[in-house]
Design an enzyme around this catalytic site. Structure first.
Site, PDB file in Angstrom:
ATOM      1  N   THR A 249       0.831  -1.193   0.000  1.00 47.89           N
ATOM      2  CA  THR A 249       0.000   0.000   0.000  1.00 47.89           C
ATOM      3  C   THR A 249       0.871   1.251   0.000  1.00 47.89           C
ATOM      4  O   THR A 249       1.966   1.239   0.552  1.00 47.89           O
ATOM      5  CB  THR A 249      -0.842  -0.063   1.296  1.00 47.89           C
ATOM      6  OG1 THR A 249      -1.795  -1.081   1.130  1.00 47.89           O
ATOM      7  CG2 THR A 249      -1.511   1.234   1.655  1.00 47.89           C
TER       8      THR A 249
ATOM      9  N   THR B  60      -0.189   1.656   6.961  1.00 51.25           N
ATOM     10  CA  THR B  60      -0.082   0.462   6.130  1.00 51.25           C
ATOM     11  C   THR B  60       0.082  -0.753   7.032  1.00 51.25           C
ATOM     12  O   THR B  60       0.751  -0.680   8.058  1.00 51.25           O
ATOM     13  CB  THR B  60       1.114   0.545   5.157  1.00 51.25           C
ATOM     14  OG1 THR B  60       1.276  -0.751   4.542  1.00 51.25           O
ATOM     15  CG2 THR B  60       2.411   0.902   5.854  1.00 51.25           C
TER      16      THR B  60
ATOM     17  N   GLY C   7      -5.099  -4.398   7.704  1.00 52.00           N
ATOM     18  CA  GLY C   7      -6.127  -3.373   7.824  1.00 52.00           C
ATOM     19  C   GLY C   7      -7.135  -3.579   8.935  1.00 52.00           C
ATOM     20  O   GLY C   7      -7.585  -2.616   9.571  1.00 52.00           O
TER      21      GLY C   7
HETATM   22  N1  ASP Z   1      -3.775  -1.702   5.015  1.00 52.07           N
HETATM   23  C1  ASP Z   1      -4.079  -2.279   3.732  1.00 52.07           C
HETATM   24  C2  ASP Z   1      -5.391  -3.021   3.804  1.00 52.07           C
HETATM   25  O1  ASP Z   1      -5.649  -3.666   4.799  1.00 52.07           O
HETATM   26  C3  ASP Z   1      -3.051  -3.256   3.283  1.00 52.07           C
HETATM   27  C4  ASP Z   1      -1.658  -2.712   3.196  1.00 52.07           C
HETATM   28  O2  ASP Z   1      -1.268  -1.831   3.949  1.00 52.07           O
HETATM   29  O3  ASP Z   1      -0.917  -3.179   2.343  1.00 52.07           O
HETATM   30  O4  ASP Z   1      -6.137  -2.979   2.849  1.00 52.07           O
END
Ligand code: ASP
Length: 304
Positions: free
Chosen positions: A172, A222, A225
Site C-alpha cells: 500500500t 499500512t 487493515g
Molecule cells: N492496510 C491495507 C489493507 O488492509 C493493506 C496494506 O497496507 O498493504 O487494505
C-alpha cells in the site's frame, strides 16, 4: 525539529527479508521511492499545497507497478482488482473511494469526491462511474494486474489465508505533508490484501483508521487493515497528541508498537505534525519509506 515544508511517504510495511532482495531490486525500489518523493517535494518547494503534494506523490506510486496501489494492485480471492483510496486535509475536507476497478489513479477519485462536496465516500461501481464522469483516466483489468500479483494470489490461495500484499512484494502507498503555509494533508491508496474476500474494505480509505489529517497531525497507515480499523489507528495518533500531550514520535510509536499488535495486527505509518516533524514507525522488518524536507537531501529506506 521544524521545517518550512515536510513530506513523508510509505510504500507499505511488511516482512521483506533483506536477504530476499537482490541489489538490483533494492535499487529499483529506492529509485521509485525517490521519484515519488521528488514528485511531492517539487510541489512544496514551489510553494504548492500539502494537498497537491501528497496527491502527486501517491499518483507516482500508483503508476509504479512495484507497489500495491493502482497498477500492480493486489488481487482479491476472485482474482479481481478492488482499490481503495482516501485524502484528508487539516481543514477537515476529505474524500474517499472504495472498491474501484477501472480508475487508474484512485487517489484522484478521492480528491474529486472531496472537491465535489456533499458525500465524503463513494463505493464500488458508482465510484468508478463518478470518476469517469469527472474525466479521470480508466484502464482495463490487464493494466492493473501484474504477474507477481497473480503468483501471490495463487500462493495465498494455497495457504488458505488473506495475505499482506507486501510479504515478499510491495505494499500500500501513502503520503503526508506540511506545506509552507502550515497546512497538513494525508493520502493513502491500496489494492488491499491479497486473497481478500470480494467487497472487503480495509483501513486505508476509512478516515481515522488508515488515513487522517487535522490541525495537529497528518497520518497514513499500512499493514493488516482489520487491526488498524479496530483501533482507529490514524486518529489515535492525533488523539494521543491532543488529549495526552504526547509528542508525535511517542504517539505514533505507541500506536504501531502497542495498539495495533494488541488488536492482532502489524504494520507501520508515516506522520507529519504541524511543526513539520516526521515520524515513520513500523513493527515489521521493513517499510518502504522516505522523507523530504526544505533544506535537506531526500532520504529513502526499506529495512530498519
Ligand atoms: N492496510 C491495507 C489493507 O488492509 C493493506 C496494506 O497496507 O498493504 O487494505
Amino acid at each position: 525539529m521544524s521545517a518550512s515544508w515536510t513530506l513523508a511517504l510509505h510504500g507499505g510495511a511488511g516482512t521483506i527479508a533483506r536477504e530476499a532482495m537482490s541489489d538490483t531490486a533494492r535499487a529499483a525500489h529506492l529509485e521509485a521511492l525517490h521519484a515519488a518523493l521528488e514528485a511531492g517535494a517539487a510541489v512544496l518547494r514551489d510553494g504548492g499545497s500539502a494537498e497537491e503534494a501528497v496527491v502527486a506523490a501517491v499518483v507516482a506510486l500508483e503508476d509504479c507497478p512495484l507497489f500495491n496501489a493502482g497498477r500492480g494492485s493486489a488481487l482479491s480471492a476472485a482474482g479481481t482488482v478492488e482499490m481503495d483510496a482516501a485524502l484528508m486535509l487539516s481543514n477537515g475536507r476529505a474524500g474517499a473511494v472504495t472498491g474501484v476497478r477501472r480508475l487508474r489513479n484512485p487517489v484522484l477519485a478521492a480528491r474529486a469526491v472531496m472537491r465535489a462536496g456533499g458525500a465524503v465516500m463513494l463505493a464500488g461501481e458508482a465510484a468508478d462511474a463518478f470518476g469517469e464522469a469527472e474525466g479521470l483516466a480508466t484502464a482495463p483489468p490487464a493494466y492493473f494486474e501484474t504477474p507477481q500479483r497473480r503468483a501471490q494470489l495463487l500462493a495465498a490461495r494455497r495457504a488458505g489465508a488473506m495475505a499482506l500484499d507486501h510479504d515478499g512484494g510491495f505494499g500500500t502507498v501513502g503520503a503526508v505533508a506540511r506545506d509552507r503555509a502550515g497546512r497538513l494533508a494525508a493520502a493513502t491508496s491500496t489494492g488491499g490484501m491479497t486473497n481478500k474476500p470480494p467487497g472487503r474494505v480495509g483501513d486505508s480509505p476509512i478516515l481515522g483508521a488508515g488515513t487522517w489529517a487535522d490541525a495537529v497531525v497528518a497520518v497514513s497507515c499500512t499493514g493488516t487493515g482489520e487491526a488498524f480499523l479496530r483501533v482507529a489507528a490514524a486518529h489515535e495518533v492525533s488523539a494521543r497528541m491532543r488529549h495526552a500531550g504526547q509528542p508525535l514520535e511517542v504517539a505514533a510509536g505507541q500506536v504501531i508498537r502497542r495498539e495495533v499488535p494488541a488488536a492482532g495486527g502489524r504494520g507501520g505509518l508515516v506522520a507529519v505534525d504541524a511543526r513539520g516533524n516526521a515520524a515513520l514507525p513500523f513493527g515489521t522488518p521493513g517499510m518502504y519509506r522516505g522523507v523530504a524536507r526544505a533544506g535537506a537531501a531526500p532520504w529513502a529506506a526499506i529495512h530498519a
